[in-house]
Motif scaffolding. Sequence first.
Motif, PDB file in Angstrom:
ATOM      1  N   GLN A 193      37.003 125.368  76.516  1.00 38.09           N
ATOM      2  CA  GLN A 193      37.270 126.439  77.609  1.00 38.09           C
ATOM      3  C   GLN A 193      38.149 127.568  76.861  1.00 38.09           C
ATOM      4  O   GLN A 193      37.863 128.671  77.231  1.00 38.09           O
ATOM      5  N   GLN A 194      39.114 127.388  75.925  1.00 35.95           N
ATOM      6  CA  GLN A 194      39.760 128.248  75.361  1.00 35.95           C
ATOM      7  C   GLN A 194      39.078 129.060  74.538  1.00 35.95           C
ATOM      8  O   GLN A 194      39.291 130.201  74.405  1.00 35.95           O
ATOM      9  N   SER A 195      38.128 128.329  73.457  1.00 41.37           N
ATOM     10  CA  SER A 195      37.394 129.096  72.497  1.00 41.37           C
ATOM     11  C   SER A 195      36.219 129.708  73.003  1.00 41.37           C
ATOM     12  O   SER A 195      35.812 130.543  72.374  1.00 41.37           O
ATOM     13  N   GLN A 196      35.718 129.094  74.031  1.00 37.45           N
ATOM     14  CA  GLN A 196      34.501 129.548  74.642  1.00 37.45           C
ATOM     15  C   GLN A 196      34.521 130.211  75.860  1.00 37.45           C
ATOM     16  O   GLN A 196      33.745 129.463  76.700  1.00 37.45           O
ATOM     17  N   PRO A 197      35.224 130.938  76.462  1.00 36.73           N
ATOM     18  CA  PRO A 197      35.420 131.038  77.672  1.00 36.73           C
ATOM     19  C   PRO A 197      34.512 131.680  78.604  1.00 36.73           C
ATOM     20  O   PRO A 197      34.272 131.681  79.591  1.00 36.73           O
ATOM     21  N   GLN A 198      33.404 132.245  77.816  1.00 35.10           N
ATOM     22  CA  GLN A 198      32.115 132.864  78.305  1.00 35.10           C
ATOM     23  C   GLN A 198      31.022 131.648  78.781  1.00 35.10           C
ATOM     24  O   GLN A 198      30.302 132.074  79.385  1.00 35.10           O
ATOM     25  N   LEU A 199      31.275 130.385  78.210  1.00 34.04           N
ATOM     26  CA  LEU A 199      30.057 129.460  78.600  1.00 34.04           C
ATOM     27  C   LEU A 199      30.810 128.375  79.542  1.00 34.04           C
ATOM     28  O   LEU A 199      31.692 127.526  79.102  1.00 34.04           O
ATOM     29  N   PRO A 200      30.471 128.345  80.739  1.00 38.41           N
ATOM     30  CA  PRO A 200      30.927 127.333  81.910  1.00 38.41           C
ATOM     31  C   PRO A 200      30.540 125.980  81.269  1.00 38.41           C
ATOM     32  O   PRO A 200      29.804 125.622  80.255  1.00 38.41           O
ATOM     33  N   ILE A 201      31.623 125.155  81.617  1.00 38.78           N
ATOM     34  CA  ILE A 201      31.231 123.379  81.328  1.00 38.78           C
ATOM     35  C   ILE A 201      30.821 122.736  82.613  1.00 38.78           C
ATOM     36  O   ILE A 201      31.378 122.977  83.699  1.00 38.78           O
ATOM     37  N   VAL A 202      29.655 122.250  82.432  1.00 41.73           N
ATOM     38  CA  VAL A 202      29.186 121.465  83.326  1.00 41.73           C
ATOM     39  C   VAL A 202      28.938 120.067  83.038  1.00 41.73           C
ATOM     40  O   VAL A 202      28.601 119.606  82.248  1.00 41.73           O
ATOM     41  N   VAL A 203      29.592 119.204  84.192  1.00 42.43           N
ATOM     42  CA  VAL A 203      29.394 117.755  83.838  1.00 42.43           C
ATOM     43  C   VAL A 203      28.408 116.988  84.684  1.00 42.43           C
ATOM     44  O   VAL A 203      28.198 117.476  86.019  1.00 42.43           O
ATOM     45  N   VAL A 204      27.637 116.108  84.136  1.00 43.88           N
ATOM     46  CA  VAL A 204      26.571 115.465  84.960  1.00 43.88           C
ATOM     47  C   VAL A 204      27.116 114.184  85.808  1.00 43.88           C
ATOM     48  O   VAL A 204      27.877 113.501  85.133  1.00 43.88           O
ATOM     49  N   LYS A 205      26.928 114.254  86.872  1.00 38.22           N
ATOM     50  CA  LYS A 205      27.696 113.239  87.823  1.00 38.22           C
ATOM     51  C   LYS A 205      26.239 112.116  88.244  1.00 38.22           C
ATOM     52  O   LYS A 205      25.774 112.666  89.033  1.00 38.22           O
ATOM     53  N   GLY A 206      26.226 111.053  87.654  1.00 42.84           N
ATOM     54  CA  GLY A 206      25.332 110.020  88.197  1.00 42.84           C
ATOM     55  C   GLY A 206      25.934 108.985  88.987  1.00 42.84           C
ATOM     56  O   GLY A 206      27.219 109.077  89.398  1.00 42.84           O
ATOM     57  N   PRO A 207      25.107 107.991  89.324  1.00 46.16           N
ATOM     58  CA  PRO A 207      25.501 106.989  90.349  1.00 46.16           C
ATOM     59  C   PRO A 207      26.634 106.053  89.907  1.00 46.16           C
ATOM     60  O   PRO A 207      27.574 105.595  90.625  1.00 46.16           O
ATOM     61  N   GLU A 208      26.804 106.043  88.501  1.00 46.10           N
ATOM     62  CA  GLU A 208      28.086 105.254  87.941  1.00 46.10           C
ATOM     63  C   GLU A 208      29.197 106.162  87.339  1.00 46.10           C
ATOM     64  O   GLU A 208      30.060 105.857  86.544  1.00 46.10           O
ATOM     65  N   GLY A 216      26.569 129.371  89.722  1.00 39.81           N
ATOM     66  CA  GLY A 216      27.300 130.627  88.898  1.00 39.81           C
ATOM     67  C   GLY A 216      26.929 130.826  87.592  1.00 39.81           C
ATOM     68  O   GLY A 216      27.642 131.303  87.053  1.00 39.81           O
ATOM     69  N   ILE A 217      26.126 129.753  87.181  1.00 41.11           N
ATOM     70  CA  ILE A 217      25.902 129.719  85.741  1.00 41.11           C
ATOM     71  C   ILE A 217      24.360 130.274  85.226  1.00 41.11           C
ATOM     72  O   ILE A 217      23.941 129.963  84.183  1.00 41.11           O
ATOM     73  N   ALA A 218      23.712 130.712  86.128  1.00 43.05           N
ATOM     74  CA  ALA A 218      22.206 130.835  85.668  1.00 43.05           C
ATOM     75  C   ALA A 218      22.218 132.138  84.777  1.00 43.05           C
ATOM     76  O   ALA A 218      21.287 132.160  83.833  1.00 43.05           O
ATOM     77  N   GLU A 219      23.270 133.017  84.754  1.00 48.33           N
ATOM     78  CA  GLU A 219      23.114 134.140  83.644  1.00 48.33           C
ATOM     79  C   GLU A 219      23.900 133.858  82.335  1.00 48.33           C
ATOM     80  O   GLU A 219      23.697 134.521  81.463  1.00 48.33           O
ATOM     81  N   THR A 220      24.807 132.922  82.468  1.00 49.11           N
ATOM     82  CA  THR A 220      25.800 132.716  81.457  1.00 49.11           C
ATOM     83  C   THR A 220      25.259 131.434  80.468  1.00 49.11           C
ATOM     84  O   THR A 220      25.821 131.723  79.390  1.00 49.11           O
ATOM     85  N   GLY A 221      24.506 130.827  81.044  1.00 47.24           N
ATOM     86  CA  GLY A 221      24.237 129.558  80.113  1.00 47.24           C
ATOM     87  C   GLY A 221      25.356 128.474  80.401  1.00 47.24           C
ATOM     88  O   GLY A 221      26.375 128.898  81.174  1.00 47.24           O
ATOM     89  N   TYR A 222      25.495 127.553  79.755  1.00 45.79           N
ATOM     90  CA  TYR A 222      26.350 126.494  79.888  1.00 45.79           C
ATOM     91  C   TYR A 222      26.382 125.345  78.794  1.00 45.79           C
ATOM     92  O   TYR A 222      25.543 125.116  78.224  1.00 45.79           O
ATOM     93  N   ILE A 223      27.700 124.643  78.733  1.00 48.17           N
ATOM     94  CA  ILE A 223      27.807 123.429  78.052  1.00 48.17           C
ATOM     95  C   ILE A 223      27.587 122.252  78.807  1.00 48.17           C
ATOM     96  O   ILE A 223      28.348 122.323  79.890  1.00 48.17           O
ATOM     97  N   LEU A 224      26.804 121.280  78.621  1.00 45.78           N
ATOM     98  CA  LEU A 224      26.395 120.284  79.605  1.00 45.78           C
ATOM     99  C   LEU A 224      27.192 118.847  78.969  1.00 45.78           C
ATOM    100  O   LEU A 224      26.955 118.631  77.999  1.00 45.78           O
ATOM    101  N   ILE A 225      27.953 118.224  79.828  1.00 47.50           N
ATOM    102  CA  ILE A 225      28.602 116.880  79.403  1.00 47.50           C
ATOM    103  C   ILE A 225      28.116 115.629  80.207  1.00 47.50           C
ATOM    104  O   ILE A 225      27.876 115.736  81.425  1.00 47.50           O
ATOM    105  N   HIS A 226      27.586 114.720  79.379  1.00 43.37           N
ATOM    106  CA  HIS A 226      27.383 113.279  80.092  1.00 43.37           C
ATOM    107  C   HIS A 226      28.131 112.409  79.164  1.00 43.37           C
ATOM    108  O   HIS A 226      27.907 112.156  78.085  1.00 43.37           O
ATOM    109  N   GLY A 227      29.223 111.789  80.050  1.00 38.91           N
ATOM    110  CA  GLY A 227      30.025 110.878  79.277  1.00 38.91           C
ATOM    111  C   GLY A 227      29.763 109.600  79.987  1.00 38.91           C
ATOM    112  O   GLY A 227      30.583 108.621  79.509  1.00 38.91           O
ATOM    113  N   GLY A 228      29.059 109.178  80.839  1.00 37.91           N
ATOM    114  CA  GLY A 228      28.940 107.938  81.333  1.00 37.91           C
ATOM    115  C   GLY A 228      28.157 106.789  80.299  1.00 37.91           C
ATOM    116  O   GLY A 228      27.621 107.332  79.521  1.00 37.91           O
TER     117      GLY A 228
END
Length: 324
Positions: free
Chosen positions: A211-226, A172-184
């Motif tokens: 999330q509070q300051s940019q509610p229009q931008l979903p946050i997506v986290v990358v899940k890798g093998p580790e 559900g982020i195709a129209e909104t764009g997103y912030i991507l997180i990679h923390g591994g």
Amino acid sequence: MRILALVPGGIGDQILFLPTIQDIKQFYPNAQIDVVVEPRSLGAYRVCKHFHDKSLRPIKFDFKDRNSLADFANLLGILRDGEYDAVISLGQRWAVGFLLWLTGIPTRVGYAEGGSDRFLTNPVPLKTEQYAAAMYHDLLQGFDITCPTPELSVTLLKEDLKWAEKEQKTLGIAETGYILIHGGSSQLALTKGLNKIYPVKNWLEILQKLQQSQPQLPIVVVKGPEDEQFVNQLVKSLPGIKVISPPDIGKLAATIAGANLMICTDSAPMHLAVAVKTYTVALFGPTDPSKLLPKNERFVAIKSPTDNMADIPPKTVLQKILGG
């Protein structure tokens, strides 16, 4: 012309070597390039166009393994059978230079450091203070190529872009764009004493404020093998966070390319973000940002004052994101 390249290291090292491959093909369009690469890094070449046009071929060899004389003899046989005109090596140990000398390859290019230069025909000065992609590109001086280093870039396959688009629609982020997180951080980095992991509690503070300051931008986290434990902790504490699991480097690059912003630690995905020109905020612990990020306002480095990534205050990260 047949050219061999020895590129030990992880996926990030292969990505940083792509500008060198690009200029080899620019100056020698008909060159066939074989790259000796560790098994863990083979997937990096999915984003190299010359892999897909068959003018580049990876050769698997585990430099990190406890290789026996038989292993090196087998590799030597493969390299001698290749009948190469020239070889480029990122390795600096004298044993690597000796191995290249044994291959009989007439033009042998490498760094004039570490004792390997005695076996090279065209040694090149090692300038470690610069961006790593430029340092690798310096090796082309051994071919009398002195042009500037091209910008980091990758090739995204149509099937990888379609996969990313489908996932964005599903989330559900195709129209909104997103912030991507990679923390591994890879387990290999930890075994080498390079702790590049940013604490989950710090991530949570940053992401809650976003999330509070940019509610229009979903946050997506990358899940890798580790990354399972890291991602599960975020999902448990942050309602609404979304998870994406690209199965290969190409689909990860396509996912990064679709993001409005990438927040990550010093890692291979950071180099992919640079290559696809996504705005990036990268956290650095013991490593030097000037050697791993190009000078560009799109890519912001935050270096720990103590070399311990955990000591980067979340408010510093938020100031860079929200104030920029």
